[in-house]
Motif scaffolding. Sequence first.
Motif, PDB file in Angstrom:
ATOM      1  N   GLY A  35       0.793  -1.218   0.000  1.00 43.49           N
ATOM      2  CA  GLY A  35       0.000   0.000   0.000  1.00 43.49           C
ATOM      3  C   GLY A  35       0.820   1.259   0.000  1.00 43.49           C
ATOM      4  N   ARG A  36       2.019   1.225   0.623  1.00 47.02           N
ATOM      5  CA  ARG A  36       2.835   2.430   0.733  1.00 47.02           C
ATOM      6  C   ARG A  36       4.300   2.038   0.709  1.00 47.02           C
ATOM      7  N   SER A  37       5.084   2.742  -0.084  1.00 48.97           N
ATOM      8  CA  SER A  37       6.486   2.358  -0.250  1.00 48.97           C
ATOM      9  C   SER A  37       7.406   3.570  -0.142  1.00 48.97           C
ATOM     10  N   PHE A  38       8.587   3.318   0.421  1.00 46.06           N
ATOM     11  CA  PHE A  38       9.586   4.362   0.633  1.00 46.06           C
ATOM     12  C   PHE A  38      10.936   3.883   0.123  1.00 46.06           C
ATOM     13  N   ALA A  39      11.644   4.765  -0.582  1.00 48.45           N
ATOM     14  CA  ALA A  39      13.024   4.510  -0.967  1.00 48.45           C
ATOM     15  C   ALA A  39      13.921   5.407  -0.136  1.00 48.45           C
TER      16      ALA A  39
ATOM     17  N   ASN B 184      19.767   6.813  -0.646  1.00 42.51           N
ATOM     18  CA  ASN B 184      20.845   6.168  -1.390  1.00 42.51           C
ATOM     19  C   ASN B 184      20.329   5.174  -2.425  1.00 42.51           C
ATOM     20  N   ALA B 185      19.015   5.095  -2.601  1.00 47.52           N
ATOM     21  CA  ALA B 185      18.420   4.119  -3.521  1.00 47.52           C
ATOM     22  C   ALA B 185      18.808   4.407  -4.963  1.00 47.52           C
ATOM     23  N   ASP B 186      18.766   3.356  -5.800  1.00 44.63           N
ATOM     24  CA  ASP B 186      19.015   3.561  -7.221  1.00 44.63           C
ATOM     25  C   ASP B 186      17.775   4.186  -7.868  1.00 44.63           C
ATOM     26  N   GLU B 187      17.930   4.606  -9.114  1.00 45.96           N
ATOM     27  CA  GLU B 187      16.865   5.365  -9.768  1.00 45.96           C
ATOM     28  C   GLU B 187      15.595   4.545  -9.971  1.00 45.96           C
ATOM     29  N   SER B 188      15.743   3.257 -10.210  1.00 41.87           N
ATOM     30  CA  SER B 188      14.551   2.424 -10.410  1.00 41.87           C
ATOM     31  C   SER B 188      13.728   2.349  -9.132  1.00 41.87           C
ATOM     32  N   ALA B 189      14.381   2.201  -7.991  1.00 44.77           N
ATOM     33  CA  ALA B 189      13.659   2.154  -6.720  1.00 44.77           C
ATOM     34  C   ALA B 189      13.031   3.501  -6.403  1.00 44.77           C
ATOM     35  N   LYS B 190      13.763   4.568  -6.661  1.00 45.02           N
ATOM     36  CA  LYS B 190      13.215   5.903  -6.398  1.00 45.02           C
ATOM     37  C   LYS B 190      11.986   6.177  -7.254  1.00 45.02           C
ATOM     38  N   SER B 191      12.043   5.761  -8.501  1.00 39.01           N
ATOM     39  CA  SER B 191      10.911   5.999  -9.406  1.00 39.01           C
ATOM     40  C   SER B 191       9.690   5.189  -9.001  1.00 39.01           C
ATOM     41  N   ALA B 192       9.905   3.983  -8.471  1.00 40.44           N
ATOM     42  CA  ALA B 192       8.790   3.100  -8.126  1.00 40.44           C
ATOM     43  C   ALA B 192       8.183   3.422  -6.764  1.00 40.44           C
ATOM     44  N   ALA B 193       8.959   4.039  -5.876  1.00 39.01           N
ATOM     45  CA  ALA B 193       8.490   4.297  -4.513  1.00 39.01           C
ATOM     46  C   ALA B 193       7.455   5.417  -4.490  1.00 39.01           C
ATOM     47  N   ASP B 194       6.565   5.351  -3.516  1.00 43.55           N
ATOM     48  CA  ASP B 194       5.622   6.442  -3.303  1.00 43.55           C
ATOM     49  C   ASP B 194       6.337   7.689  -2.807  1.00 43.55           C
ATOM     50  N   GLU B 195       7.431   7.474  -2.083  1.00 39.61           N
ATOM     51  CA  GLU B 195       8.171   8.614  -1.535  1.00 39.61           C
ATOM     52  C   GLU B 195       9.644   8.255  -1.397  1.00 39.61           C
ATOM     53  N   VAL B 196      10.506   9.234  -1.654  1.00 43.47           N
ATOM     54  CA  VAL B 196      11.940   9.091  -1.411  1.00 43.47           C
ATOM     55  C   VAL B 196      12.267   9.925  -0.184  1.00 43.47           C
TER      56      VAL B 196
ATOM     57  N   ASP C 275      14.682  11.708   2.813  1.00 49.07           N
ATOM     58  CA  ASP C 275      15.865  12.570   2.708  1.00 49.07           C
ATOM     59  C   ASP C 275      17.130  11.920   3.244  1.00 49.07           C
ATOM     60  N   LEU C 276      16.992  10.854   4.027  1.00 49.34           N
ATOM     61  CA  LEU C 276      18.141  10.256   4.691  1.00 49.34           C
ATOM     62  C   LEU C 276      18.490   8.904   4.074  1.00 49.34           C
TER      63      LEU C 276
ATOM     64  N   ALA D  58      20.149   3.105   7.092  1.00 49.56           N
ATOM     65  CA  ALA D  58      19.330   2.891   8.282  1.00 49.56           C
ATOM     66  C   ALA D  58      18.731   4.195   8.802  1.00 49.56           C
ATOM     67  N   ASP D  59      19.420   5.312   8.614  1.00 50.68           N
ATOM     68  CA  ASP D  59      18.855   6.597   9.045  1.00 50.68           C
ATOM     69  C   ASP D  59      17.534   6.855   8.339  1.00 50.68           C
ATOM     70  N   GLY D  60      17.488   6.584   7.044  1.00 53.14           N
ATOM     71  CA  GLY D  60      16.256   6.764   6.299  1.00 53.14           C
ATOM     72  C   GLY D  60      15.173   5.823   6.753  1.00 53.14           C
ATOM     73  N   THR D  61      15.544   4.567   6.991  1.00 58.86           N
ATOM     74  CA  THR D  61      14.573   3.580   7.457  1.00 58.86           C
ATOM     75  C   THR D  61      14.011   3.959   8.813  1.00 58.86           C
ATOM     76  N   LEU D  62      14.867   4.366   9.733  1.00 61.91           N
ATOM     77  CA  LEU D  62      14.398   4.758  11.062  1.00 61.91           C
ATOM     78  C   LEU D  62      13.455   5.950  10.993  1.00 61.91           C
ATOM     79  N   SER D  63      13.729   6.875  10.073  1.00 60.38           N
ATOM     80  CA  SER D  63      12.844   8.035   9.939  1.00 60.38           C
ATOM     81  C   SER D  63      11.462   7.614   9.449  1.00 60.38           C
ATOM     82  N   VAL D  64      11.415   6.619   8.556  1.00 60.07           N
ATOM     83  CA  VAL D  64      10.125   6.122   8.078  1.00 60.07           C
ATOM     84  C   VAL D  64       9.383   5.399   9.201  1.00 60.07           C
ATOM     85  N   LEU D  65      10.076   4.573   9.960  1.00 62.60           N
ATOM     86  CA  LEU D  65       9.441   3.849  11.045  1.00 62.60           C
ATOM     87  C   LEU D  65       8.837   4.812  12.061  1.00 62.60           C
ATOM     88  N   ASP D  66       9.573   5.860  12.385  1.00 64.45           N
ATOM     89  CA  ASP D  66       9.047   6.858  13.319  1.00 64.45           C
ATOM     90  C   ASP D  66       7.786   7.505  12.757  1.00 64.45           C
TER      91      ASP D  66
END
Length: 226
Positions: free
Chosen positions: A188-192, A195-207, A209-210, A213-221
């Motif tokens: 239902g909802r995806s985050f890149a 540091n993701a590659d362009e294919s992941a960034k294009s497919a994600a609902d949101e990219v 800023d971090l 793991a910093d980016g992942t932790l920000s999404v979890l919060d």
Amino acid sequence: MTVDPPLVLDVDGTLTRPDRWGIDPRVFDPIRDWDAPVVIATGKAFPYPVALCHFVGIPELVVAENGGVVYTGDDVFFTADREAAQAVVEEYRARGYSPGWGEENTVNRWRETEIAVNLEQPIGPLREIAAEHGLEVVDTGYAYHVKDTSPNKGDGVATIADHVGFDLDDCVAIGDSVNDVSTFEVVGRSFAVSNADESAKSAADEVVDLPHADGTLSVLDRVRSA
């Protein structure tokens, strides 16, 4: 009262440190405390994500080897066969190349459905040989994965959702690579992470800023407090 959504987490580039090697230990507590299923979906060989679940202390819900192996906690599904990938690598060797992992090759020792080749090795002849065998080579940014064209992470996540009993539309997925695109397509909802590659960034609902793991932790919060 908020309810945590089911999570689908990639490993390399997503739970790891910026130096690319080693899981950032800060992710352990929030994953362990998550009040919904957590699926580890990775290109790593089958034992690695199972061990990660074991040491974090969460149920072993695993999509390994880019969808080649799916573990629902009760049943293991093998959706591809290593034999064809092994034949590709043997021909690659015969042409004077190497998988590039050294003699022990623990990267592939326990791999069930595909073969990984070091990024320092030439990809051109590897792709050529793979195509001749009806296989593909996926560059995850950490290795070249020689694999069957059919299995993918998204299908594996759908299998686990069906067996465990959660709705894919409720899921949040976080990843960084082309092999996460199929996951992003089914949840239902995806985050890149940044540091993701362009294919992941294009497919994600949101990219985010971090990176890593910093980016992942920000999404979890964020999704926990939503």
